[in-house]
Design a protein around this motif. Structure first.
Motif, PDB file in Angstrom:
ATOM      1  N   UNK A  90       0.922  -1.129  -0.043  1.00 38.45           N
ATOM      2  CA  UNK A  90       0.456   0.129   0.031  1.00 38.45           C
ATOM      3  C   UNK A  90       0.316   1.274  -0.225  1.00 38.45           C
ATOM      4  N   UNK A  91       2.224   1.100   0.521  1.00 37.90           N
ATOM      5  CA  UNK A  91       3.049   2.537   0.492  1.00 37.90           C
ATOM      6  C   UNK A  91       3.612   2.733  -0.953  1.00 37.90           C
ATOM      7  N   UNK A  92       3.518   2.457  -2.075  1.00 35.66           N
ATOM      8  CA  UNK A  92       4.412   2.023  -2.937  1.00 35.66           C
ATOM      9  C   UNK A  92       3.080   3.111  -3.917  1.00 35.66           C
ATOM     10  N   UNK A  93       1.979   3.489  -3.983  1.00 36.62           N
ATOM     11  CA  UNK A  93       0.871   4.032  -3.997  1.00 36.62           C
ATOM     12  C   UNK A  93       1.560   5.298  -4.400  1.00 36.62           C
ATOM     13  N   UNK A  94       1.427   6.093  -2.992  1.00 40.38           N
ATOM     14  CA  UNK A  94       1.937   7.582  -3.010  1.00 40.38           C
ATOM     15  C   UNK A  94       2.692   7.985  -3.330  1.00 40.38           C
ATOM     16  N   UNK A  95       4.121   7.407  -3.571  1.00 43.91           N
ATOM     17  CA  UNK A  95       5.484   7.823  -4.308  1.00 43.91           C
ATOM     18  C   UNK A  95       5.679   8.371  -5.522  1.00 43.91           C
ATOM     19  N   UNK A  96       5.173   6.227  -6.140  1.00 43.41           N
ATOM     20  CA  UNK A  96       4.836   6.326  -7.326  1.00 43.41           C
ATOM     21  C   UNK A  96       4.308   7.588  -8.136  1.00 43.41           C
ATOM     22  N   UNK A  97       3.311   8.052  -7.502  1.00 41.60           N
ATOM     23  CA  UNK A  97       2.377   8.942  -7.425  1.00 41.60           C
ATOM     24  C   UNK A  97       2.918  10.480  -8.290  1.00 41.60           C
ATOM     25  N   UNK A  98       3.249  10.504  -7.018  1.00 43.40           N
ATOM     26  CA  UNK A  98       4.665  11.851  -6.551  1.00 43.40           C
ATOM     27  C   UNK A  98       5.541  11.686  -8.089  1.00 43.40           C
ATOM     28  N   UNK A  99       6.239  11.212  -7.907  1.00 44.52           N
ATOM     29  CA  UNK A  99       7.988  10.292  -8.891  1.00 44.52           C
ATOM     30  C   UNK A  99       6.710  10.924  -9.788  1.00 44.52           C
ATOM     31  N   UNK A 100       5.657  10.300 -10.347  1.00 41.58           N
ATOM     32  CA  UNK A 100       5.727  10.206 -11.883  1.00 41.58           C
ATOM     33  C   UNK A 100       5.441  11.894 -12.557  1.00 41.58           C
ATOM     34  N   UNK A 101       4.776  12.540 -11.217  1.00 44.33           N
ATOM     35  CA  UNK A 101       4.265  13.592 -11.955  1.00 44.33           C
ATOM     36  C   UNK A 101       5.608  14.586 -11.991  1.00 44.33           C
ATOM     37  N   UNK A 102       6.366  14.539 -10.854  1.00 41.72           N
ATOM     38  CA  UNK A 102       7.358  15.459 -10.927  1.00 41.72           C
ATOM     39  C   UNK A 102       7.782  15.700 -12.264  1.00 41.72           C
ATOM     40  N   UNK A 103       7.745  14.547 -12.728  1.00 38.90           N
ATOM     41  CA  UNK A 103       9.050  14.564 -14.685  1.00 38.90           C
ATOM     42  C   UNK A 103       7.604  15.535 -15.754  1.00 38.90           C
ATOM     43  N   UNK A 104       6.455  16.204 -15.475  1.00 38.33           N
ATOM     44  CA  UNK A 104       6.060  16.901 -16.172  1.00 38.33           C
ATOM     45  C   UNK A 104       6.490  18.552 -15.591  1.00 38.33           C
ATOM     46  N   UNK A 105       7.587  18.768 -14.756  1.00 37.81           N
ATOM     47  CA  UNK A 105       8.167  19.790 -13.872  1.00 37.81           C
ATOM     48  C   UNK A 105       9.484  20.276 -14.659  1.00 37.81           C
ATOM     49  N   UNK A 106       9.505  21.475 -14.570  1.00 43.10           N
ATOM     50  CA  UNK A 106      10.567  21.866 -15.435  1.00 43.10           C
ATOM     51  C   UNK A 106      11.604  23.074 -13.849  1.00 43.10           C
ATOM     52  N   UNK A 107      12.772  22.167 -13.757  1.00 42.31           N
ATOM     53  CA  UNK A 107      13.626  23.643 -12.900  1.00 42.31           C
ATOM     54  C   UNK A 107      14.543  24.306 -13.168  1.00 42.31           C
ATOM     55  N   UNK A 108      13.720  26.112 -13.329  1.00 35.31           N
ATOM     56  CA  UNK A 108      14.974  26.529 -13.780  1.00 35.31           C
ATOM     57  C   UNK A 108      15.925  27.893 -12.878  1.00 35.31           C
ATOM     58  N   UNK A 158      -5.204  14.825  -2.648  1.00 36.81           N
ATOM     59  CA  UNK A 158      -5.950  14.408  -2.641  1.00 36.81           C
ATOM     60  C   UNK A 158      -5.411  13.020  -2.640  1.00 36.81           C
ATOM     61  N   UNK A 159      -4.921  12.349  -3.368  1.00 34.49           N
ATOM     62  CA  UNK A 159      -3.471  11.463  -2.389  1.00 34.49           C
ATOM     63  C   UNK A 159      -3.434  10.804  -0.731  1.00 34.49           C
ATOM     64  N   UNK A 160      -3.196  12.376  -0.738  1.00 38.58           N
ATOM     65  CA  UNK A 160      -2.522  12.917   0.556  1.00 38.58           C
ATOM     66  C   UNK A 160      -4.018  12.164   1.847  1.00 38.58           C
ATOM     67  N   UNK A 161      -5.417  13.166   1.452  1.00 37.10           N
ATOM     68  CA  UNK A 161      -6.230  12.776   2.200  1.00 37.10           C
ATOM     69  C   UNK A 161      -6.798  11.599   1.973  1.00 37.10           C
ATOM     70  N   UNK A 162      -6.860  10.643   1.227  1.00 38.86           N
ATOM     71  CA  UNK A 162      -7.736   9.672   1.028  1.00 38.86           C
ATOM     72  C   UNK A 162      -6.865   8.378   1.763  1.00 38.86           C
ATOM     73  N   UNK A 163      -5.158   8.635   1.545  1.00 40.20           N
ATOM     74  CA  UNK A 163      -4.142   7.554   1.987  1.00 40.20           C
ATOM     75  C   UNK A 163      -4.679   7.784   3.870  1.00 40.20           C
ATOM     76  N   UNK A 164      -3.801   9.631   3.595  1.00 44.11           N
ATOM     77  CA  UNK A 164      -3.815   9.776   6.074  1.00 44.11           C
ATOM     78  C   UNK A 164      -5.378   9.395   6.103  1.00 44.11           C
ATOM     79  N   UNK A 165      -6.490   9.712   6.035  1.00 41.42           N
ATOM     80  CA  UNK A 165      -7.912   9.846   6.337  1.00 41.42           C
ATOM     81  C   UNK A 165      -8.386   7.875   6.383  1.00 41.42           C
TER      82      UNK A 165
END
Length: 335
Positions: free
Chosen positions: A149-167, A199-206
């Motif tokens: 169950x702990x894999x869901x949050x890190x997978x989503x967070x790290x995949x979403x980081x790929x769409x970001x650009x750091x300048x 959303x993920x944090x609230x669902x899993x945290x709740x």
């Protein structure tokens, strides 16, 4: 639009800039990390080798000790290196990897605390059915669910980081790569990341919060029905250690991720982060060990401290001494 230079690495801001403070912090954090590894591994060894500790409660406690060692190892070695060197840079892949394991282990600990609450609920409210409900097959399934169950949050967070650009600026005001700091320094719109993370944090945290504290509502209602004070004290003492660990964990997470990270609270936030990432993995085994008679007994047996003379041996020695006294009396009575 002005030209933007894409950043592929980050600079971690140290906890202090003074050289003397850096060496002092290195010694303190090094001792904390070494003690964390030693104490947690000792608990794992005691639980694995001592047959008297082969029950569900210590099975969960062994998993908690392993999580604490891994959790501390994600951040502590990098912090110790940064305290001794002047190069505080970290590449984006390394930062993403650290973030993945940090979130994964934190989520695993969150769900493991919920499983331990359920174990205490069955032990106190349904003691006659405890061995049937908390069988080894059930415990193995629960722990497997905790780790998966702990894999869901890190997978989503790290995949979403790929769409970001750091300048730039690429300075992270923390001693490890944490998600709020990465989102703060990104030059890309992070509204989608923030929305999904919330959303993920609230669902899993709740789910984890309800699964952790609802059993204690049932436990307290059952304990209050006990008539004797001694019975209430014994029932509460079985879950005091777990409740202490739960409150420390939730209080630290709430302050770090739900209190606004302003400049006035930056120092306090760093202190709480140190407690959350380094001190808590050391406190957890100490809290359980200091209040647990079985672990103390296992430690004495392992270190051969508990060398009490068996009853039959004491009896034989007493009989032998009595016979010698009687023989001397008989010998002195002759002319």
């Amino acid at each position: 639009m002005k030209n933007l230079t894409k950043v592929t690495g980050f600079i971690l801001i140290s906890l202090s800039d003074h050289p003397n403070n850096l060496h002092l912090l290195f010694v303190v954090f090094f001792l904390i990390y070494v003690l964390t590894v030693i104490i947690n591994f000792l608990i794992i060894i005691f639980i694995f080798t001592d047959s008297r500790l082969h029950n569900p409660m210590y099975f969960f406690l062994g998993n908690l000790a392993f999580i604490d060692v891994s959790y501390s190892s994600v951040t502590a070695p990098r912090l110790l290196v940064d305290l001794l060197t002047k190069n505080h840079s970290m590449s984006l892949p390394a930062c993403t990897t650290q973030l993945f394991f940090f979130i994964y282990l934190a989520g695993a600990e969150l769900f493991l605390l919920s499983a331990m609450s359920y174990d205490r609920y069955i032990a106190i409210c349904h003691p006659l059915h405890y061995s049937q409900v908390m069988s080894w097959g059930t415990c193995t399934q629960i722990v497997s669910l905790v780790w998966s169950s702990g894999l869901l949050a890190p997978i989503i967070c790290t995949l979403l980081l790929k769409r970001l650009t750091f300048c730039g600026p690429n300075f992270i005001h923390n001693f490890f790569c944490d998600l709020p700091h990465l989102l703060k320094i990104s030059c890309t719109d992070t509204s989608i990341n923030v929305l999904v993370v919330v959303i993920v944090g609230v669902l899993l945290g709740t789910v984890a919060f309800v699964a952790t504290f609802y059993p204690y509502v049932r436990i307290f209602s059952a304990v209050l029905k006990i008539r004797t004070v001694d019975g209430k004290r014994k029932a509460f003492s079985t879950c005091t250690s777990h409740l202490t660990v739960v409150f420390i964990f939730y209080a630290s997470v709430t302050f770090i991720y739900y209190v606004p990270n302003t400049s006035n609270l930056l120092t306090l936030n760093q202190v709480v982060t140190v407690i959350y990432t380094l001190i808590t993995p050391l406190l957890n085994p100490l809290i359980y060990s200091l209040r647990n008679k079985d672990l103390k007994a296992a430690l004495r047996r392992t270190l051969h401290v508990d060398r009490k003379i068996p009853v039959n041996v004491r009896g034989n020695k007493a009989q032998s001494l009595f016979r010698r006294i009687q023989f001397r009396r008989l010998h002195l009575s002759f002319p």
